[in-house]
Write an enzyme that holds these catalytic residues in place. Structure first.
Site, PDB file in Angstrom:
ATOM      1  N   ALA A  10       0.830  -1.209   0.000  1.00 52.98           N
ATOM      2  CA  ALA A  10       0.000   0.000   0.000  1.00 52.98           C
ATOM      3  C   ALA A  10       0.860   1.253   0.000  1.00 52.98           C
ATOM      4  CB  ALA A  10      -0.932   0.007   1.208  1.00 52.98           C
ATOM      5  N   ASP A  62       1.237  -7.094   9.636  1.00 52.96           N
ATOM      6  CA  ASP A  62       2.595  -6.597   9.841  1.00 52.96           C
ATOM      7  C   ASP A  62       3.617  -7.652   9.445  1.00 52.96           C
ATOM      8  OD1 ASP A  62       5.091  -5.681  11.389  1.00 52.96           O
ATOM      9  OD2 ASP A  62       3.650  -4.053  11.754  1.00 52.96           O
ATOM     10  N   ALA A  84       9.232  -2.085   4.706  1.00 57.86           N
ATOM     11  CA  ALA A  84      10.452  -1.620   5.366  1.00 57.86           C
ATOM     12  C   ALA A  84      10.234  -0.261   5.969  1.00 57.86           C
ATOM     13  CB  ALA A  84      11.611  -1.564   4.366  1.00 57.86           C
ATOM     14  N   GLU A  85      11.046   0.045   6.963  1.00 56.06           N
ATOM     15  CA  GLU A  85      11.187   1.421   7.443  1.00 56.06           C
ATOM     16  C   GLU A  85      12.238   2.088   6.561  1.00 56.06           C
ATOM     17  OE1 GLU A  85       9.498   3.040   9.696  1.00 56.06           O
ATOM     18  OE2 GLU A  85       8.279   1.316  10.307  1.00 56.06           O
ATOM     19  N   TYR A 187      19.985   2.677   8.251  1.00 55.33           N
ATOM     20  CA  TYR A 187      19.057   2.211   7.214  1.00 55.33           C
ATOM     21  C   TYR A 187      19.806   1.403   6.160  1.00 55.33           C
ATOM     22  CZ  TYR A 187      16.274   2.414   2.937  1.00 55.33           C
ATOM     23  OH  TYR A 187      15.616   2.082   1.770  1.00 55.33           O
ATOM     24  N   ASN A 216      16.710   7.168  -5.906  1.00 49.56           N
ATOM     25  CA  ASN A 216      15.655   8.007  -5.300  1.00 49.56           C
ATOM     26  C   ASN A 216      14.405   8.002  -6.172  1.00 49.56           C
ATOM     27  OD1 ASN A 216      18.253   8.901  -4.114  1.00 49.56           O
ATOM     28  ND2 ASN A 216      16.950  10.334  -3.013  1.00 49.56           N
TER      29      ASN A 216
END
Length: 377
Positions: A10, A62, A84-85, A187, A216
């Site tokens: 999403a 999750d 992912a964060e 990260y 990016n």
């Protein structure tokens, strides 16, 4: 392969991949927790979620929850793992959170594939150029070098470009997949761990994999809420709210901006083409664009007279330059970016102008980084 699971489906990239797959006749299941940082305080009303609602088999869950993951893997032919964060700055002081989602979540996914009967034949992992750290450079002797992170005390003196141990200027080169892997952010470290786990486990159990190192990604539909990642979205919100733009360093650091349409194209090609199996591939444009130019382009596009302030502030863990070598993408995926940065900016800004004005809490996020010691002046 017709049944595709997209973790984090999403989100910006995931929702666009899902819609394209559906248009091509695939059946798509999405696992997503509808993070407030991306989808807002009323996530079920977010545009990204609404774009896939009723078109995919959506499971709110999750990646770190075993029952959720076990449920969605059943009957799937392939997995596109995007959950992912993200964000280099925030990762430097949210280590446990980034580790839990990016590393432990991926380990859980792989653990279930190893121990539970399934029909998965391929995994696509969304990795990042962050695994390269500062990337590839050329020294005055025309040798390829991989410099370490810039020193805080040097940047505080206003020196931001990469130099060698003799203070000689280094020239940035396109970063290929064989370049040294030395992340400068937590990260980036978690993405590298994801890569190593996917490669090791998939090779041991006979599942094909493709690891895509995205540059990016930007474009129409990108979340305007997240103050930690997505420089075009962050700048756009600031401009339209009449706020000055704080350009870090000297504004001349560069990034490789790839449009979402090209990103989706490359991702689906990596799913469908056997030439991509068990490969690591850069996904970008190969073009370096400096941040100050991006700011000026956006101010011009929005026709807003807001100040552009080059502050000299900098974030610990940020890189100076990185742009992709696309040789493997062209050879293995027949991939060539089609959307120019200028066209992508025009489409993006036209879309942004149609969105309601919001506060993305940028100042709060910057203050948070300052208090943690990762935003310096």
């Amino acid at each position: 392969m017709k049944n595709i699971l997209i973790t984090g489906g999403a989100g910006f990239i995931g929702s666009n991949v899902a819609l394209k797959l559906i248009s091509q006749g695939y059946s798509v299941t999405v696992l997503d927790n509808l993070s407030e940082q991306i989808h807002g305080s009323n996530p079920e009303n977010s545009a990204l979620y609404q774009s896939i609602l009723g078109k995919v088999n959506f499971i709110k869950g999750d990646i770190t929850n075993r029952k959720d993951v076990e449920k969605v893997i059943e009957g799937q032919d392939a997995i596109i793992h995007l959950a992912a964060e993200t964000g280099t700055g925030q990762s430097m002081y949210s280590l446990e959170k980034y580790n839990q989602v990016n590393v432990s979540g991926t380990a859980l996914l792989l653990d279930i594939l190893v121990n539970q009967k399934n029909s998965v034949k391929k995994i696509i992992l969304a990795s990042s150029r962050a695994v390269y750290g500062e990337g590839k450079y050329q020294n005055p002797q025309s040798e390829s070098v991989y410099p370490k992170s810039r020193l805080v005390e040097v940047m505080q003196e206003g020196h931001f470009e990469m130099t060698d141990e003799n203070c000689q200027l280094l020239k940035p080169l396109a970063t290929d997949e064989n370049s040294k892997l030395h992340p400068t952010s937590f990260y980036g470290l978690t993405k590298l761990q994801q890569e190593q786990m996917v490669k090791l486990v998939c090779e041991s159990i006979g599942i094909n994999y493709v690891i895509l190192r995205y540059q990016n990604v930007f474009g129409v539909g990108q979340s305007l809420l997240n103050p930690y990642t997505g420089i075009l979205s962050i700048f756009s919100t600031q401009i339209l709210n009449g706020n000055a733009l704080n350009i870090f360093e000297d504004g001349l650091m560069t990034r490789d901006f790839i449009n979402i349409e090209d990103t989706v194209d490359a991702t689906i090609k990596s799913l469908e083409l056997e030439t991509a199996n068990n490969e690591i591939i850069n996904i970008g444009t190969g073009v370096a664009t400096d941040v100050l130019s991006v700011a000026n382009l956006l101010v011009k596009a929005y026709e807003k007279d807001v100040p552009i302030e080059v502050s000299g502030d900098f974030r610990v863990g940020d890189i100076r330059h990185n742009f992709a070598d696309l040789t493997k993408a062209k050879q293995l995926l027949d991939f060539q970016p089609k959307v120019s940065f200028e066209k992508g900016i025009q489409e993006f800004t036209n879309w942004v102008l149609q969105q309601p004005r919001i506060d993305n809490n940028l100042e709060q996020s910057l203050q948070e980084m300052k208090e943690k010691g990762f935003l310096k002046s």
